[in-house]
Write a protein that holds these residues in place. Structure first.
Motif, PDB file in Angstrom:
ATOM      1  N   SER A 105      28.928  45.931  28.531  1.00  0.00           N
ATOM      2  CA  SER A 105      28.227  44.647  28.682  1.00  0.00           C
ATOM      3  C   SER A 105      29.149  43.598  29.287  1.00  0.00           C
ATOM      4  CB  SER A 105      27.700  44.164  27.331  1.00  0.00           C
ATOM      5  OG  SER A 105      26.702  45.027  26.848  1.00  0.00           O
ATOM      6  N   MET A 106      30.406  43.588  28.827  1.00  0.00           N
ATOM      7  CA  MET A 106      31.371  42.631  29.371  1.00  0.00           C
ATOM      8  C   MET A 106      31.666  42.935  30.838  1.00  0.00           C
ATOM      9  SD  MET A 106      34.053  42.123  26.206  1.00  0.00           S
ATOM     10  CE  MET A 106      35.061  40.983  27.157  1.00  0.00           C
ATOM     11  N   GLN A 107      31.760  44.231  31.180  1.00  0.00           N
ATOM     12  CA  GLN A 107      31.982  44.605  32.579  1.00  0.00           C
ATOM     13  C   GLN A 107      30.829  44.128  33.458  1.00  0.00           C
ATOM     14  OE1 GLN A 107      32.472  48.888  32.199  1.00  0.00           O
ATOM     15  NE2 GLN A 107      34.621  48.706  32.796  1.00  0.00           N
ATOM     16  N   MET A 108      29.591  44.292  32.958  1.00  0.00           N
ATOM     17  CA  MET A 108      28.424  43.901  33.745  1.00  0.00           C
ATOM     18  C   MET A 108      28.374  42.386  33.935  1.00  0.00           C
ATOM     19  SD  MET A 108      27.206  46.792  34.581  1.00  0.00           S
ATOM     20  CE  MET A 108      28.928  47.368  34.470  1.00  0.00           C
ATOM     21  N   LYS A 109      28.734  41.643  32.886  1.00  0.00           N
ATOM     22  CA  LYS A 109      28.775  40.180  33.006  1.00  0.00           C
ATOM     23  C   LYS A 109      29.813  39.752  34.034  1.00  0.00           C
ATOM     24  CE  LYS A 109      27.131  39.072  28.359  1.00  0.00           C
ATOM     25  NZ  LYS A 109      27.485  38.568  27.013  1.00  0.00           N
TER      26      LYS A 109
ATOM     27  N   ASP B 271      35.788  45.242  40.165  1.00  0.00           N
ATOM     28  CA  ASP B 271      36.577  46.232  39.441  1.00  0.00           C
ATOM     29  C   ASP B 271      35.951  47.616  39.592  1.00  0.00           C
ATOM     30  OD1 ASP B 271      38.657  46.866  37.306  1.00  0.00           O
ATOM     31  OD2 ASP B 271      36.813  47.551  36.349  1.00  0.00           O
ATOM     32  N   LEU B 272      36.786  48.621  39.931  1.00  0.00           N
ATOM     33  CA  LEU B 272      36.295  49.980  40.138  1.00  0.00           C
ATOM     34  C   LEU B 272      35.652  50.547  38.872  1.00  0.00           C
ATOM     35  CD1 LEU B 272      36.091  52.504  41.990  1.00  0.00           C
ATOM     36  CD2 LEU B 272      38.311  53.196  41.063  1.00  0.00           C
ATOM     37  N   ASP B 273      36.298  50.337  37.715  1.00  0.00           N
ATOM     38  CA  ASP B 273      35.742  50.858  36.468  1.00  0.00           C
ATOM     39  C   ASP B 273      34.379  50.233  36.165  1.00  0.00           C
ATOM     40  OD1 ASP B 273      37.827  52.557  35.996  1.00  0.00           O
ATOM     41  OD2 ASP B 273      38.931  51.172  34.687  1.00  0.00           O
ATOM     42  N   ALA B 274      34.236  48.953  36.484  1.00  0.00           N
ATOM     43  CA  ALA B 274      32.954  48.282  36.258  1.00  0.00           C
ATOM     44  C   ALA B 274      31.872  48.872  37.164  1.00  0.00           C
ATOM     45  CB  ALA B 274      33.082  46.789  36.512  1.00  0.00           C
ATOM     46  N   LEU B 275      32.239  49.165  38.404  1.00  0.00           N
ATOM     47  CA  LEU B 275      31.280  49.793  39.320  1.00  0.00           C
ATOM     48  C   LEU B 275      30.907  51.187  38.853  1.00  0.00           C
ATOM     49  CD1 LEU B 275      32.696  48.702  42.794  1.00  0.00           C
ATOM     50  CD2 LEU B 275      30.649  47.836  41.639  1.00  0.00           C
ATOM     51  N   ARG B 276      31.882  51.913  38.298  1.00  0.00           N
ATOM     52  CA  ARG B 276      31.591  53.250  37.769  1.00  0.00           C
ATOM     53  C   ARG B 276      30.639  53.139  36.578  1.00  0.00           C
ATOM     54  NH1 ARG B 276      34.154  57.888  38.894  1.00  0.00           N
ATOM     55  NH2 ARG B 276      36.041  56.893  39.708  1.00  0.00           N
ATOM     56  N   SER B 277      30.843  52.133  35.737  1.00  0.00           N
ATOM     57  CA  SER B 277      29.940  51.913  34.599  1.00  0.00           C
ATOM     58  C   SER B 277      28.545  51.541  35.089  1.00  0.00           C
ATOM     59  CB  SER B 277      30.481  50.794  33.705  1.00  0.00           C
ATOM     60  OG  SER B 277      31.734  51.137  33.155  1.00  0.00           O
ATOM     61  N   PHE B 278      28.484  50.725  36.131  1.00  0.00           N
ATOM     62  CA  PHE B 278      27.208  50.313  36.706  1.00  0.00           C
ATOM     63  C   PHE B 278      26.431  51.519  37.231  1.00  0.00           C
ATOM     64  CE2 PHE B 278      24.836  48.772  40.517  1.00  0.00           C
ATOM     65  CZ  PHE B 278      23.920  47.957  39.859  1.00  0.00           C
ATOM     66  N   VAL B 279      27.120  52.398  37.962  1.00  0.00           N
ATOM     67  CA  VAL B 279      26.481  53.605  38.490  1.00  0.00           C
ATOM     68  C   VAL B 279      26.022  54.510  37.344  1.00  0.00           C
ATOM     69  CG1 VAL B 279      26.873  55.732  39.796  1.00  0.00           C
ATOM     70  CG2 VAL B 279      27.696  53.553  40.694  1.00  0.00           C
ATOM     71  N   ALA B 280      26.827  54.617  36.298  1.00  0.00           N
ATOM     72  CA  ALA B 280      26.453  55.433  35.144  1.00  0.00           C
ATOM     73  C   ALA B 280      25.177  54.901  34.499  1.00  0.00           C
ATOM     74  CB  ALA B 280      27.589  55.473  34.120  1.00  0.00           C
TER      75      ALA B 280
END
Length: 285
Positions: free
Chosen positions: A33-37, A2-11
Motif C-alpha cells: 500500500s505504501m509503495q502504491m501511494k 521504484d523498480l520494486d514498486a512497479l513489480r508490486s504493481f504488476v503483481a
C-alpha cells in the motif's frame, strides 16, 4: 519510479488482489500500500479506484501497466543476460493435467529448444492450486485457465468448452443426466450445473475430480457425460452433437509468471514464449 514498486504493481494487476500480490513478492499488504501511494505521488495521478468491494485501475493506472511490464521485463532480461545455466535451480512449471498433451508438451519443446541444458520440472494440479503455488514461490511458471475479468498471464490459446461423451451419446436422452465433471472451481462445472438447472433438466453428479485421467476413464466407461476444453479431447472422447444441452463458456489458456523470476527465465522470456506458442497454435488451428 521504484523498480520494486512497479513489480508490486504488476503483481496486483496479474492477481487482482493486494493479498495475493503481497504473498507473491514476500511483502506485507501494508508495505505494498505504501509503495502504491509513493507511485501515485511520483506520477501525480491516482492509479486505483474503488467500486464496491473491488479495487480497479483508473485510466492512468491502465496506462502505467504496459510501461511497468516493459521496465520490469527489461530489468529481468538484463539480469538474465549476465547469468549462466551453471548452478541454477530447475525451471518449475505448473500445469493442469488436462492441458499436458494439448499445451504443455509443445511449450516444453519450445523452452528446451531455446535452453537445451536447462533442467525442467513439471508440477500438475488445478488452476486454483497452481495460483497458490505461484503465490508461495513454489513454481516459476504456470499454465492456467484465466479467471473471468482478469488480466493475468500471457495468452497461449483461445479455447471453448464442449459437452463430451466416451462413446455413450445416448446418456443425454436419460431423464436424469449422469455427470462426470471437474471440481467446482472449474468454469465448466459451474456453467454445466447452472445451465441444466435453468433448463429444468434433471441431473445426477456421479463424480467430481481435479484429475483429467480419472474423468476421462469414467467417461469412456459410460458413467456419465462431461465437459472439457476442446483442446483436451483425446482418443475415445467425442463432442456431444445434441443441441439440447446448455452452452459452455469460452476460455483463455495463459502462461502466468512468478513476480520473483527464475534467474534465467523472467517476464521477457515468458512473453516471447507465449507469442511463439500462440503464433504456432494459430497456424495449426
Amino acid at each position: 519510479m521504484d523498480l520494486d514498486a512497479l513489480r508490486s504493481f504488476v503483481a496486483f494487476v496479474d492477481t487482482g488482489s493486494f493479498t495475493r500480490a503481497a504473498k507473491q513478492i514476500h511483502r506485507t499488504q501494508g508495505a505494498i500500500s505504501m509503495q502504491m501511494k509513493k507511485l501515485e505521488e511520483d506520477l501525480g495521478h491516482s492509479l486505483f479506484i474503488k467500486e464496491g468491494r473491488n479495487l480497479l485501475l483508473t485510466e492512468k493506472g491502465k496506462k502505467l501497466v504496459s510501461y511497468a511490464r516493459k521496465i520490469v521485463s527489461l530489468h529481468d532480461e538484463a539480469v538474465g543476460e549476465f547469468s549462466t545455466l551453471q548452478n541454477h535451480r530447475p525451471l518449475t512449471i505448473g500445469c493442469p493435467d488436462d492441458y499436458v498433451d494439448s499445451v504443455l508438451a509443445d511449450l516444453l519443446e519450445i523452452i528446451h529448444a531455446q535452453y537445451p541444458t536447462l533442467h525442467l520440472k513439471v508440477l500438475c494440479d488445478s488452476s486454483t492450486k497452481l495460483r497458490e503455488y505461484l503465490d508461495n514461490g513454489d513454481i516459476d511458471l504456470a499454465i492456467l485457465t484465466r479467471a473471468p475479468d482478469k488480466e493475468e498471464g500471457y495468452i497461449l490459446r483461445h479455447d471453448k468448452g464442449l459437452w463430451v461423451h466416451g462413446g455413450f451419446p445416448e446418456l443425454v436422452e436419460k431423464e436424469t443426466i449422469p455427470l462426470v465433471l471437474y471440481d467446482e472451481d472449474c468454469k465448466f462445472h459451474t456453467a454445466a450445473i447452472d445451465g441444466l438447472d435453468k433448463m429444468g433438466r434433471l441431473h445426477d453428479l456421479i463424480c467430481t475430480s481435479s484429475s483429467s485421467a480419472t474423468l476421462k476413464t469414467l467417461l469412456k466407461r459410460g458413467l456419465g457425460l462431461g465437459t472439457l476444453a476442446s483442446s483436451s479431447l483425446t482418443e475415445g472422447l467425442y463432442p456431444l452433437e445434441k443441441e439440447n444441452m446448455p452452452p459452455l463458456p469460452a476460455v483463455d489458456i495463459v502462461l502466468a509468471v512468478s513476480p520473483i523470476p527464475h534467474p534465467l527465465f523472467g517476464v521477457t522470456q515468458a512473453v516471447s514464449l507465449s507469442c511463439e506458442y500462440y503464433a504456432q497454435d494459430a497456424k495449426i488451428a
